[in-house]
Write an enzyme that holds these catalytic residues in place. Structure first.
Site, short mmCIF file in Angstrom:
data_model
loop_
_atom_site.label_atom_id
_atom_site.label_comp_id
_atom_site.label_asym_id
_atom_site.label_seq_id
_atom_site.Cartn_x
_atom_site.Cartn_y
_atom_site.Cartn_z
N GLU A 160 0.82 -1.21 0.00
CA GLU A 160 0.00 0.00 0.00
C GLU A 160 0.86 1.27 0.00
O GLU A 160 0.54 2.24 -0.68
CB GLU A 160 -0.94 0.01 1.21
CG GLU A 160 -2.13 -0.92 1.09
CD GLU A 160 -3.12 -0.46 0.03
OE1 GLU A 160 -3.03 0.70 -0.44
OE2 GLU A 160 -3.99 -1.27 -0.34
N GLU A 163 2.15 1.63 -3.52
CA GLU A 163 1.12 2.00 -4.48
C GLU A 163 0.70 3.46 -4.33
O GLU A 163 0.50 4.16 -5.33
CB GLU A 163 -0.11 1.10 -4.30
CG GLU A 163 0.10 -0.32 -4.79
CD GLU A 163 -1.13 -1.20 -4.59
OE1 GLU A 163 -1.08 -2.37 -5.00
OE2 GLU A 163 -2.13 -0.71 -4.05
N GLU A 164 0.55 3.94 -3.09
CA GLU A 164 0.03 5.29 -2.88
C GLU A 164 1.11 6.37 -3.03
O GLU A 164 0.80 7.48 -3.46
CB GLU A 164 -0.61 5.39 -1.49
CG GLU A 164 -1.90 4.60 -1.37
CD GLU A 164 -2.68 4.98 -0.12
OE1 GLU A 164 -2.26 5.89 0.63
OE2 GLU A 164 -3.73 4.35 0.12
#
Length: 276
Positions: A160, A163-164
């Site tokens: 995460e 990805e962010e």
């Protein structure tokens, strides 16, 4: 295997039964794979249930791929009910004994993570979301996301963050977790706050979900009115501050195996002794 009615040479009708795999709890699991006419399916199903009742079986599970959706209605009419559904199949279940069903419930929780990533300058990685309840609020928050099926908490946190924000990181600890109820699709929700060490520092945000991302002084993050006013966010911020000041220790992942199989998984515990 497709089960069909057959008429023998003497005119007597023969019905093949559904093939099922017996489980350790006295149940049967049938995995349908090929098309079948609903009327034939009903006959085969009834004959199979008759046999399983004589054998004193308990729960009957029928896994129907989405292509065989035409068999759902006849199965339900025979007393089966929905247990759970995934993207490519539906699981139906039937309880044979004349007692209260003792079948394992469908998955009851959704698992999420929040990532506390701090660099050597005492700055924490934060984002502003461009959708959801935080959209347009100007609130800086930790990167968050859901754990995928078959994914470890530690791997989900690293994914995460990448990805962010584009930041590569290393998972260190679970700092805390909270459980809430009546959340997504009326399920309960478990959310883990995870500590990660950054391995890169050049932010490249995900435009589809993140409005902005930056490194922010941890004091500025915790001083946000939203963080101060919302009890859960305030408590999480205090935990992160104490960990940053080495006044708190979380749960580290240690790879281990089950005593019943060679399956590997992580055991999270306070591993200050360094045992493995």
């Amino acid at each position: 295997m497709t089960k069909m009615q057959k008429v023998l040479d003497n005119g007597v009708q023969h019905v093949e039964l559904l093939e099922g795999i017996e489980d350790n709890d006295g149940g049967i699991t049938v995995q349908m794979t090929e098309p079948m006419d609903p009327s034939i399916f009903v006959t085969v199903l009834r004959a199979s249930l008759t046999l399983w009742k004589k054998q004193k079986k308990k729960g009957v599970w029928i896994k129907l791929p989405i292509e065989l959706v035409n068999l759902v209605e006849p199965a339900v009419k025979e007393g089966f009910w929905y247990h759970h559904a995934e993207t490519r199949y539906l699981m139906l279940v039937y309880w044979i004994p004349n007692t209260t069903p003792k079948l394992p419930a469908n998955a009851s929780h959704r698992v999420g993570i929040g990532a506390f990533v701090m660099n050597n300058n005492g700055e924490v990685l934060v984002v502003q979301e461009n959708k959801g309840k935080f959209k347009g609020t100007g609130i800086w928050k930790l990167p968050t996301g859901a754990v995928n099926e078959g994914e470890d908490i530690s791997a989900a946190a690293v994914r995460e963050v990448k990805e962010e924000t584009g930041i590569e990181s290393e998972f260190l600890e679970v700092l805390a977790f909270r459980q809430s109820h009546n959340s997504f699709f009326s399920k309960s929700d478990i959310f883990f706050i995870c500590l990660l060490r950054p391995l890169s520092f050049d932010i490249q945000k995900q435009d589809s979900e993140v409005e902005a991302a930056q490194w922010m002084a941890i004091g500025d993050y915790t001083a946000q009115p939203f963080v101060q006013q919302k009890q859960i966010f305030n408590q999480i911020a205090k935990i992160c501050l104490e960990r940053a000041n080495d006044k708190y220790s979380g749960l580290s992942p240690v790879l281990t195996t089950s005593g019943f199989s060679a399956k590997k998984f992580y055991l999270y515990f306070n591993n200050q002794s360094g045992s493995s």
